[in-house]
Design a protein around this motif. Structure first.
Motif, PDB file in Angstrom:
ATOM      1  N   UNK A   1       0.835  -1.200   0.000  1.00 56.35           N
ATOM      2  CA  UNK A   1       0.000   0.000   0.000  1.00 56.35           C
ATOM      3  C   UNK A   1       0.869   1.248   0.000  1.00 56.35           C
ATOM      4  N   UNK A   2       0.364   2.270  -0.605  1.00 55.51           N
ATOM      5  CA  UNK A   2       1.087   3.543  -0.666  1.00 55.51           C
ATOM      6  C   UNK A   2       1.296   4.133   0.729  1.00 55.51           C
ATOM      7  N   UNK A   3       0.321   3.986   1.614  1.00 54.07           N
ATOM      8  CA  UNK A   3       0.424   4.567   2.946  1.00 54.07           C
ATOM      9  C   UNK A   3       1.087   3.669   3.970  1.00 54.07           C
ATOM     10  N   UNK A   4       1.622   2.549   3.540  1.00 58.90           N
ATOM     11  CA  UNK A   4       2.235   1.608   4.473  1.00 58.90           C
ATOM     12  C   UNK A   4       3.687   1.998   4.715  1.00 58.90           C
ATOM     13  N   UNK A   5       3.905   2.957   5.612  1.00 58.80           N
ATOM     14  CA  UNK A   5       5.266   3.449   5.832  1.00 58.80           C
ATOM     15  C   UNK A   5       5.657   3.461   7.313  1.00 58.80           C
ATOM     16  N   UNK A   6       4.936   2.680   8.120  1.00 62.72           N
ATOM     17  CA  UNK A   6       5.309   2.592   9.532  1.00 62.72           C
ATOM     18  C   UNK A   6       6.349   1.495   9.718  1.00 62.72           C
ATOM     19  N   UNK A   7       6.814   1.335  10.949  1.00 63.29           N
ATOM     20  CA  UNK A   7       7.918   0.413  11.247  1.00 63.29           C
ATOM     21  C   UNK A   7       7.707  -1.003  10.721  1.00 63.29           C
ATOM     22  N   UNK A   8       6.532  -1.552  10.972  1.00 64.15           N
ATOM     23  CA  UNK A   8       6.316  -2.939  10.590  1.00 64.15           C
ATOM     24  C   UNK A   8       6.314  -3.145   9.077  1.00 64.15           C
ATOM     25  N   UNK A   9       5.954  -2.111   8.325  1.00 64.05           N
ATOM     26  CA  UNK A   9       5.947  -2.241   6.864  1.00 64.05           C
ATOM     27  C   UNK A   9       7.334  -2.018   6.275  1.00 64.05           C
ATOM     28  N   UNK A  10       8.158  -1.240   6.920  1.00 64.68           N
ATOM     29  CA  UNK A  10       9.454  -0.885   6.344  1.00 64.68           C
ATOM     30  C   UNK A  10      10.613  -1.716   6.882  1.00 64.68           C
ATOM     31  N   UNK A  11      10.484  -2.299   8.079  1.00 67.59           N
ATOM     32  CA  UNK A  11      11.613  -3.003   8.693  1.00 67.59           C
ATOM     33  C   UNK A  11      11.409  -4.499   8.899  1.00 67.59           C
ATOM     34  N   UNK A  12      10.237  -5.015   8.592  1.00 67.67           N
ATOM     35  CA  UNK A  12       9.963  -6.424   8.844  1.00 67.67           C
ATOM     36  C   UNK A  12       9.594  -7.152   7.555  1.00 67.67           C
ATOM     37  N   UNK A  13       9.942  -8.419   7.461  1.00 64.31           N
ATOM     38  CA  UNK A  13       9.520  -9.183   6.281  1.00 64.31           C
ATOM     39  C   UNK A  13       8.022  -9.469   6.329  1.00 64.31           C
TER      40      UNK A  13
END
Length: 158
Positions: free
Chosen positions: A131-143
């Protein structure tokens, strides 16, 4: 509207109160929960859901929700009391529409269950950031899907 004393006196204990409450409280919580499920489902499962079925679920839910509660405003304004086992026949048509909406609403939630199960069983692999708005920790740092014990060390925030 119900905070106006003359209106509240007229509409107290009618179906208008039921309709108003469900529009304000239930719709906000329910549709937010559905949005959360659809937003997080790829991260939870590692697979994408069928977006077309998700859209159909949304529209069926929206239509049937309004069939249930929008018409209850009319019967409430006409004076139909709540918490009664029987009602005058003049309210039969609106109550029938509301009942059909309730059955349709319940059945449309089975579609949500199908979407989730289909996603788990046979969904396409989800990208890391779907998703375009998925930019929190879990979306950016986790598989994707997220493993157990995700942050064993403190993540570095920039």
């Amino acid at each position: 509207m119900l905070s106006l004393v003359p209106v509240d006196i007229q509409l107290q204990d009618t179906y208008y109160v039921v309709a108003h409450f469900h529009y304000v409280m239930v719709a906000g919580a329910l549709f937010a929960a559905f949005a959360g499920i659809y937003f997080w489902l790829p991260k939870w499962t590692g697979k994408m859901y069928d977006e077309r079925l998700g859209q159909i679920h949304f529209w069926l839910t929206m239509i049937f929700f309004n069939m249930i509660f929008f018409v209850q405003h009319f019967v409430g304004l006409a004076g139909m009391p709540r918490r009664v086992p029987d009602y005058p026949l003049i309210f039969e048509t609106w109550n029938k529409i509301s009942s059909i909406g309730a059955f349709g609403f319940g059945l449309s939630q089975l579609l949500l269950l199908y979407v989730v199960l289909k996603c788990i069983r046979s969904g396409e692999p989800a990208p890391q950031k779907p998703w375009e708005g998925a930019d929190s920790l879990e979306w950016t740092h986790l598989p994707t899907p997220v493993p157990y014990h995700t942050f064993e060390t403190q993540p570095v925030l920039k």
